[in-house]
Design an enzyme around this catalytic site. Structure first.
Site, short mmCIF file in Angstrom:
data_model
loop_
_atom_site.label_atom_id
_atom_site.label_comp_id
_atom_site.label_asym_id
_atom_site.label_seq_id
_atom_site.Cartn_x
_atom_site.Cartn_y
_atom_site.Cartn_z
CG HIS A 1 -5.61 0.50 -2.25
ND1 HIS A 1 -4.71 1.19 -1.47
CD2 HIS A 1 -6.12 1.41 -3.12
CE1 HIS A 1 -4.70 2.47 -1.83
NE2 HIS A 1 -5.55 2.63 -2.83
CG HIS B 1 -7.33 2.82 -6.28
ND1 HIS B 1 -7.82 3.44 -5.16
CD2 HIS B 1 -8.42 2.39 -6.99
CE1 HIS B 1 -9.15 3.38 -5.17
NE2 HIS B 1 -9.53 2.75 -6.27
CG ASP C 1 -2.89 6.17 -6.72
OD1 ASP C 1 -3.74 5.27 -6.91
OD2 ASP C 1 -2.95 6.95 -5.74
CG HIS C 2 -1.70 2.90 -3.83
ND1 HIS C 2 -1.26 3.03 -2.54
CD2 HIS C 2 -2.57 3.91 -4.04
CE1 HIS C 2 -1.84 4.07 -1.98
NE2 HIS C 2 -2.65 4.62 -2.87
#
Length: 192
Positions: A53, A55, A57-58
């Site tokens: 996904h 977000h 932080d990813h």
């Protein structure tokens, strides 16, 4: 071979799994650490980045990875800046030496995907579930607890109790009875 390039990183990041083999893939790029050096220490080439996904932080390291390796980025939502190729629900994607089915699993974020290979029974769960019954936040934009519970149930219907490994977006991977951790996450998500 699967290795977490974010292991030991103290910065706010997701895990970033390098899946080696016939098709070398990075599952999520993480953020706020030098993932490119970790990649270069391990591989000469990278065939793709696959996102659970989007977000921050990813995907924070996404520009650095695509600049260094000139690879396509695969994810559920083609409209996200940086995703070159969309992955449809139930589409099969090769990660390393195995075929994984992509499962659209919203609830934490609308574009969330899990990846499951029935052989060798590995699940990349992103932020859907974690070790010890943890589950993804639903208090962020696009989060919805009822949808998350349905997504966990969908994964439970797909995986087998003999699941061999659960690779999660945060924290350690689970290789000791990982199915039980997914099942517990479903129960816990219904309670809180």
């Amino acid at each position: 071979m699967i290795s977490n390039l974010a292991q030991g990183t103290t910065a706010f990041t997701s895990n970033a799994f390098l899946v080696g083999g016939e098709r070398t893939v990075l599952v999520d790029t993480g953020a706020n650490f030098d993932v490119v050096s970790g990649l270069r220490d391990r591989v000469d080439r990278l065939d793709a980045v696959v996102l659970t996904h989007t977000h921050p932080d990813h995907v924070g390291n996404l520009p650095a990875v695509t600049d260094a390796f000139d690879v396509d980025v695969w994810g559920y939502d083609r409209s996200f800046d940086g995703v070159d190729r969309s992955i449809a629900d139930e589409e099969r994607v090769r990660l390393g030496d195995h075929e994984y089915v992509a499962l659209h699993t919203p609830g934490h974020k609308d574009d969330h995907l899990c990846f499951y290979a029935d052989e060798p029974e590995i699940l990349f769960a992103g932020d859907l579930v974690f070790q010890n019954g943890g589950f993804g936040r639903t208090d962020l934009p696009e989060g919805d607890r009822e949808t998350l519970v349905r997504s966990i149930d969908r994964v439970l219907d797909r995986i087998e109790p003999s699941l061999s490994a659960l690779h999660v977006g945060h924290g350690p991977s689970v290789t000791n009875e990982p199915y039980d951790h997914v099942e517990l996450a479903g129960r816990m998500a219904r309670q809180f």
